[in-house]
Structure formats: structure tokens, C-alpha cells
Design an enzyme around this catalytic site. Structure first.
Site, short mmCIF file in Angstrom:
data_model
loop_
_atom_site.label_atom_id
_atom_site.label_comp_id
_atom_site.label_asym_id
_atom_site.label_seq_id
_atom_site.Cartn_x
_atom_site.Cartn_y
_atom_site.Cartn_z
CG ASN A 1 -11.29 5.63 -4.47
OD1 ASN A 1 -11.99 4.98 -5.24
ND2 ASN A 1 -11.78 6.27 -3.42
CG HIS B 1 -0.58 3.80 -10.34
ND1 HIS B 1 0.03 3.68 -11.56
CD2 HIS B 1 -0.71 5.12 -10.11
CE1 HIS B 1 0.29 4.89 -12.04
NE2 HIS B 1 -0.17 5.78 -11.18
CG ASP C 1 -2.19 -0.08 4.96
OD1 ASP C 1 -2.65 0.86 4.29
OD2 ASP C 1 -1.32 0.08 5.83
CG PHE D 1 2.07 3.17 -7.38
CD1 PHE D 1 2.01 1.86 -7.83
CD2 PHE D 1 1.81 3.41 -6.04
CE1 PHE D 1 1.69 0.82 -6.96
CE2 PHE D 1 1.49 2.38 -5.16
CZ PHE D 1 1.43 1.08 -5.63
N GLY D 2 4.44 5.35 -6.47
CA GLY D 2 5.07 5.41 -5.15
C GLY D 2 6.59 5.37 -5.24
CG ASP E 1 6.93 0.88 -8.13
OD1 ASP E 1 7.17 0.18 -7.12
OD2 ASP E 1 5.88 0.77 -8.80
CG HIS F 1 4.77 -5.30 -1.90
ND1 HIS F 1 5.22 -4.99 -3.16
CD2 HIS F 1 4.08 -4.22 -1.48
CE1 HIS F 1 4.83 -3.77 -3.48
NE2 HIS F 1 4.14 -3.27 -2.47
NE ARG F 2 -0.48 -3.51 -3.82
CZ ARG F 2 0.54 -2.72 -4.14
NH1 ARG F 2 1.09 -2.80 -5.33
NH2 ARG F 2 1.00 -1.85 -3.28
P1 IMP Z 1 -1.63 2.52 1.09
O1 IMP Z 1 -2.41 2.91 -0.13
O2 IMP Z 1 -2.13 3.06 2.36
O3 IMP Z 1 -1.40 1.04 1.14
O4 IMP Z 1 -0.24 3.28 0.98
C1 IMP Z 1 0.72 2.71 0.32
C2 IMP Z 1 1.85 3.68 0.05
O5 IMP Z 1 3.03 2.88 0.13
C3 IMP Z 1 1.76 4.20 -1.38
O6 IMP Z 1 1.20 5.46 -1.46
C4 IMP Z 1 3.22 4.18 -1.80
O7 IMP Z 1 3.87 5.34 -1.39
C5 IMP Z 1 3.81 3.01 -1.02
N1 IMP Z 1 3.70 1.74 -1.80
C6 IMP Z 1 2.90 0.67 -1.55
N2 IMP Z 1 3.04 -0.28 -2.48
C7 IMP Z 1 3.93 0.21 -3.36
C8 IMP Z 1 4.46 -0.30 -4.58
O8 IMP Z 1 4.11 -1.39 -5.07
N3 IMP Z 1 5.35 0.48 -5.20
C9 IMP Z 1 5.74 1.69 -4.71
N4 IMP Z 1 5.26 2.22 -3.61
C10 IMP Z 1 4.36 1.49 -2.92
#
Ligand code: IMP
Length: 195
Positions: free
Chosen positions: A11, A14, A71, A151-152, A154, A179-180
Site C-alpha cells: 500500500n 511511493h 521487502d 521516501f524513507g 532517501d 536496489h528495487r
Molecule cells: P517495507 O515496506 O517493509 O519493505 O519497509 C521498507 C522500509 O525500508 C521503508 O519504510 C523505508 O524506511 C526503507 N526503504 C526501503 N526502500 C527504500 C528506498 O528505496 N528508499 C528509502 N528508504 C527505503
């Protein structure tokens, strides 16, 4: 050409945008809201593999459909790989990106080793089997938050070969080296060879 639909078990708007930009030539990507899946998925695993399986298998139990999840998280060398699977809730269950970044910068205030990597594990359900694809990008943690895109973490992640953070570099560059993106390339190759 009618594109085949694939469900992305997230959900996070981003992430959905990033995945869409990376896959839209080949597939129509739909999120959980589009398939009316509203149950919260508890990410109780200890590894990215376990959590990606938990998310994908929840959708398989619900719809038995072609779907995948990722993940992902940040692994910091001087913190022995933290925050890792706890990236989203590093500063607490309901922590914002801002809270998580502040905690990270605080923990690393006196650190000269700023090495880190973002890692993604994708779990795909295809032809009654689960398949995994990994991607990572190495880089450095900046001394302060910079930039407004993404996001996160970045705003504090400077990918190898660059001087700016992902949040300064923007989506076009991030989607080429992230990474993605690396994991998605493997997923697309697999689907092109097997679909
Ligand atoms: P997920 O949604 O359980 O995979 O949690 C991933 C968490 O890792 C996110 O909420 C971010 O805090 C961090 N994260 C994962 N991918 C990225 C990215 O591409 N940029 C920045 N933070 C990321």
C-alpha cells in the site's frame, strides 16, 4: 497489446509508483487497494526473504493470483546491519521517515564509517511456486538530510559513484540504479523467459 495484470502486494504509494515506472512496459501493476485487500499484513519475519514471503502468500491465500511483493530496507555497516528489517519502524512502531532518519543520524554522529546498502527481496508467486529475486545498491550515509524526492531514507543515502542523495538525484536516476530496480530487472528477465 493488452498487458497482463500483476498484483503488487503493497500500500506504499511511493513504492507502487517506482514499481509502475519499472514494469509498465510489460505489465499493468495493481496495488492492494485495487483488489480490495484491506487486511493489515504483519511483517513478523526476521529476514527480508521471510517478510516478502509473508506478504505474497497473504495475497495468494486471498486471491490465488499472479502477484509479488518486495521487502526492503537499509543496512548500515557500523550498526551491524541495522535497521534492516526494522527500517520502517526504527524509531518506533508509528515512526515517520523524519523520526527514523533523525535516529539514524544521531546514532552515527561520531562515525567515520558511513558505508551502507539498500537491499530488496522480491517474492513472486507464479505457476504455483514462489520465486525470489534480490537487488542491492551500495552507498554512504550523509552527515545530514538533503533533498525532497523519494521516501524513507532517501534524503540520507548517497549511492556509490554520486555525491548527492537519492532524494536530491530524483526518480529517474534512482530507478536506474536502486536496489528495487536491480531486483525488478531480474523479475522481468525471469518472466520474459518463463511466461
Ligand atoms: P517495507 O515496506 O517493509 O519493505 O519497509 C521498507 C522500509 O525500508 C521503508 O519504510 C523505508 O524506511 C526503507 N526503504 C526501503 N526502500 C527504500 C528506498 O528505496 N528508499 C528509502 N528508504 C527505503
Amino acid at each position: 497489446m493488452v498487458k497482463k495484470k500483476i498484483i503488487f502486494a503493497s500500500n506504499n504509494a511511493h513504492k507502487l509508483n517506482e514499481i509502475n515506472a519499472l514494469l509498465s512496459n510489460n505489465f499493468e501493476v495493481v496495488g492492494l487497494k485495487d483488489v480490495n485487500y484491506t487486511t493489515e499484513i504483519i511483517e513478523s519475519g526476521n529476514t527480508f526473504h521471510e517478510n516478502s514471503f509473508i506478504k505474497t502468500s497473504a495475497i495468494v491465500d486471498f486471491l490465488n493470483s499472479f502477484c509479488f511483493s518486495d521487502d526492503s530496507g537499509l543496512e548500515v555497516e557500523c550498526l551491524n546491519g541495522q535497521p534492516g528489517v526494522y527500517s520502517a519502524r526504527f524509531a518506533g512502531e508509528k515512526a515517520s521517515d523524519y523520526d527514523n532518519i533523525n535516529l539514524l543520524l544521531q546514532k552515527m554522529a561520531n562515525e567515520t564509517n558511513r558505508n551502507a546498502q539498500f537491499k530488496t527481496v522480491i517474492c513472486l508467486y507464479f505457476n504455483n511456486k514462489y520465486h525470489y529475486f534480490e537487488g542491492f545498491v551500495k552507498g554512504q550515509i550523509a552527515m545530514e538530510s538533503r533533498g525532497v524526492n523519494g521516501f524513507g531514507y532517501d534524503p540520507v543515502f548517497i549511492p556509490e559513484g554520486f555525491e548527492n542523495t537519492f532524494a536530491e538525484l530524483g526518480a529517474e536516476i534512482k530507478n536506474k540504479i536502486s536496489h528495487r530496480a536491480m531486483a525488478i530487472q531480474k523479475l522481468v528477465k525471469f518472466l520474459n523467459e518463463n511466461d
